[in-house]
Write a protein that holds these residues in place. Structure first.
Motif, PDB file in Angstrom:
ATOM      1  N   PHE A  90       0.848  -1.209   0.000  1.00  0.00           N
ATOM      2  CA  PHE A  90       0.000   0.000   0.000  1.00  0.00           C
ATOM      3  C   PHE A  90       0.880   1.254   0.000  1.00  0.00           C
ATOM      4  CE2 PHE A  90      -2.554   3.255   2.324  1.00  0.00           C
ATOM      5  CZ  PHE A  90      -3.508   3.438   1.332  1.00  0.00           C
ATOM      6  N   VAL A  91       1.986   1.165   0.713  1.00  0.00           N
ATOM      7  CA  VAL A  91       3.015   2.217   0.690  1.00  0.00           C
ATOM      8  C   VAL A  91       4.362   1.516   0.522  1.00  0.00           C
ATOM      9  CG1 VAL A  91       1.789   3.948   2.077  1.00  0.00           C
ATOM     10  CG2 VAL A  91       3.091   2.160   3.234  1.00  0.00           C
ATOM     11  N   PRO A  92       5.334   2.167  -0.111  1.00  0.00           N
ATOM     12  CA  PRO A  92       6.609   1.471  -0.372  1.00  0.00           C
ATOM     13  C   PRO A  92       7.359   0.993   0.880  1.00  0.00           C
ATOM     14  CG  PRO A  92       6.398   3.428  -1.772  1.00  0.00           C
ATOM     15  CD  PRO A  92       5.256   3.491  -0.781  1.00  0.00           C
ATOM     16  N   PRO A  93       7.430   1.771   1.961  1.00  0.00           N
ATOM     17  CA  PRO A  93       8.231   1.280   3.091  1.00  0.00           C
ATOM     18  C   PRO A  93       7.558   0.141   3.861  1.00  0.00           C
ATOM     19  CG  PRO A  93       7.966   3.670   3.174  1.00  0.00           C
ATOM     20  CD  PRO A  93       6.961   3.139   2.197  1.00  0.00           C
ATOM     21  N   ILE A  94       8.372  -0.555   4.607  1.00  0.00           N
ATOM     22  CA  ILE A  94       7.882  -1.578   5.542  1.00  0.00           C
ATOM     23  C   ILE A  94       8.335  -1.135   6.925  1.00  0.00           C
ATOM     24  CG2 ILE A  94       8.113  -4.001   6.277  1.00  0.00           C
ATOM     25  CD1 ILE A  94       8.545  -4.734   3.347  1.00  0.00           C
ATOM     26  N   THR A  95       7.406  -1.166   7.881  1.00  0.00           N
ATOM     27  CA  THR A  95       7.827  -0.782   9.244  1.00  0.00           C
ATOM     28  C   THR A  95       7.706  -1.977  10.173  1.00  0.00           C
ATOM     29  OG1 THR A  95       5.613   0.094   9.686  1.00  0.00           O
ATOM     30  CG2 THR A  95       7.290   1.679   8.980  1.00  0.00           C
ATOM     31  N   VAL A  96       7.125  -1.760  11.337  1.00  0.00           N
ATOM     32  CA  VAL A  96       7.086  -2.815  12.348  1.00  0.00           C
ATOM     33  C   VAL A  96       5.839  -3.687  12.187  1.00  0.00           C
ATOM     34  CG1 VAL A  96       8.433  -1.453  13.961  1.00  0.00           C
ATOM     35  CG2 VAL A  96       5.921  -1.256  13.979  1.00  0.00           C
ATOM     36  N   ASN A  97       5.807  -4.801  12.912  1.00  0.00           N
ATOM     37  CA  ASN A  97       4.662  -5.718  12.824  1.00  0.00           C
ATOM     38  C   ASN A  97       4.019  -5.909  14.207  1.00  0.00           C
ATOM     39  OD1 ASN A  97       6.487  -7.293  14.182  1.00  0.00           O
ATOM     40  ND2 ASN A  97       6.910  -8.654  12.475  1.00  0.00           N
ATOM     41  N   ALA A  98       3.053  -6.804  14.264  1.00  0.00           N
ATOM     42  CA  ALA A  98       2.335  -7.026  15.525  1.00  0.00           C
ATOM     43  C   ALA A  98       3.262  -7.554  16.620  1.00  0.00           C
ATOM     44  CB  ALA A  98       1.169  -7.988  15.297  1.00  0.00           C
ATOM     45  N   GLU A  99       4.239  -8.361  16.226  1.00  0.00           N
ATOM     46  CA  GLU A  99       5.197  -8.875  17.213  1.00  0.00           C
ATOM     47  C   GLU A  99       5.920  -7.725  17.908  1.00  0.00           C
ATOM     48  OE1 GLU A  99       5.755 -12.043  18.336  1.00  0.00           O
ATOM     49  OE2 GLU A  99       3.883 -12.256  17.214  1.00  0.00           O
ATOM     50  N   PHE A 100       6.270  -6.721  17.122  1.00  0.00           N
ATOM     51  CA  PHE A 100       6.927  -5.543  17.684  1.00  0.00           C
ATOM     52  C   PHE A 100       5.974  -4.794  18.628  1.00  0.00           C
ATOM     53  CE2 PHE A 100       7.874  -1.047  17.772  1.00  0.00           C
ATOM     54  CZ  PHE A 100       9.228  -1.019  18.064  1.00  0.00           C
ATOM     55  N   VAL A 101       4.733  -4.644  18.180  1.00  0.00           N
ATOM     56  CA  VAL A 101       3.752  -3.900  18.989  1.00  0.00           C
ATOM     57  C   VAL A 101       3.595  -4.559  20.364  1.00  0.00           C
ATOM     58  CG1 VAL A 101       1.348  -3.097  19.116  1.00  0.00           C
ATOM     59  CG2 VAL A 101       2.579  -2.998  16.933  1.00  0.00           C
ATOM     60  N   LYS A 102       3.670  -5.888  20.372  1.00  0.00           N
ATOM     61  CA  LYS A 102       3.566  -6.643  21.629  1.00  0.00           C
ATOM     62  C   LYS A 102       4.652  -6.241  22.632  1.00  0.00           C
ATOM     63  CE  LYS A 102       1.879 -11.116  20.649  1.00  0.00           C
ATOM     64  NZ  LYS A 102       2.289 -12.450  20.194  1.00  0.00           N
TER      65      LYS A 102
END
Ligand code: DX5
Ligand code: ZN
Length: 213
Positions: A41-53
């Protein structure tokens, strides 16, 4: 007008030290804004749910999914990771009402977001079922861009339509542009660079708040 809320965006924080960074803003923050980008949806990739945890804070987590067609189990990952709200993009979903009802069914708040060039008409049908509308004031994908004032008529119209709805603005928010968005009717202010680039984060938040009266 609903309560004014400040949502520091950790996209501009030092993510290798995220809990320390959050610690410096949590006394003054109403929400912590977490940007999730998928590289589609946007070019970059950031953090995921594991990180949010791994985020440890009492401040509610405002999860902004810049993600193409997020499915139920993907969204559930963020709910299980402690999200207070999940916001999806109108442009990213074929039928956003599916994601919205899944989020609400899980007992948390649901938001819908529109990019600067997306008309408000695209989301009018969801206004009765969402808890928040996020009007992007930059193109999603990157921190540190310039506030797009042309998004303000949408905020104005939305506030007229929905006097009690949380209206969030995200992108290029600093003390001056926050004031502009506030006058248009926004009440939730996401700010990354203007908070985390400063040594004194508390002072940066207070500076934004000064103009919101
Ligand atoms: C941009 C993100 C924003 C970003 C804002 O796609 O949605 O939340 O962190 O950063 P600033 O405040 O630097 O414009
Ligand atoms: Zn965001």
């Amino acid at each position: 007008m609903p309560k004014i809320k400040i949502a520091p965006s950790i996209l501009s924080a030092d993510l290798s030290n995220v809990n320390k960074e959050i610690n410096e803003v949590e006394k003054y923050a109403d929400l912590i804004h977490v940007d999730i980008m998928d590289g589609i949806f946007v070019p970059p990739i950031t953090v995921n749910a594991e990180f949010v945890k791994t985020i440890k804070t009492k401040v509610p987590l405002d999860v902004h999914l810049m993600v193409h067609e997020p499915g139920n189990s993907y969204i559930k990952g963020f709910i299980d990771a402690g999200a207070y709200s999940v916001t999806i993009h109108e442009e990213a979903c074929k039928d956003p009402s599916k994601q919205i009802s899944f989020i609400k069914k899980n007992g948390i708040k649901a938001g819908i977001s529109i990019k600067p060039n997306t008309s408000l008409d695209k989301i009018k049908k969801y206004l009765g079922i969402v808890d928040m509308v996020l009007v992007m004031t930059v193109e999603p994908g990157w921190a540190g861009q310039k506030f797009i004032e042309a998004a303000m008529p949408k905020v104005r119209e939305l506030r007229k339509l929905k006097p009690k709805l949380d209206i969030e603005v995200d992108g290029g928010i600093n003390p001056m542009t926050a004031r502009t968005a506030f006058e248009a009717g926004a009440n939730v202010f996401v700010a990354g660079t203007s908070i985390f680039s400063k040594k004194d984060r508390a002072a940066a938040i207070k500076e934004i708040l000064k103009g919101l009266k």
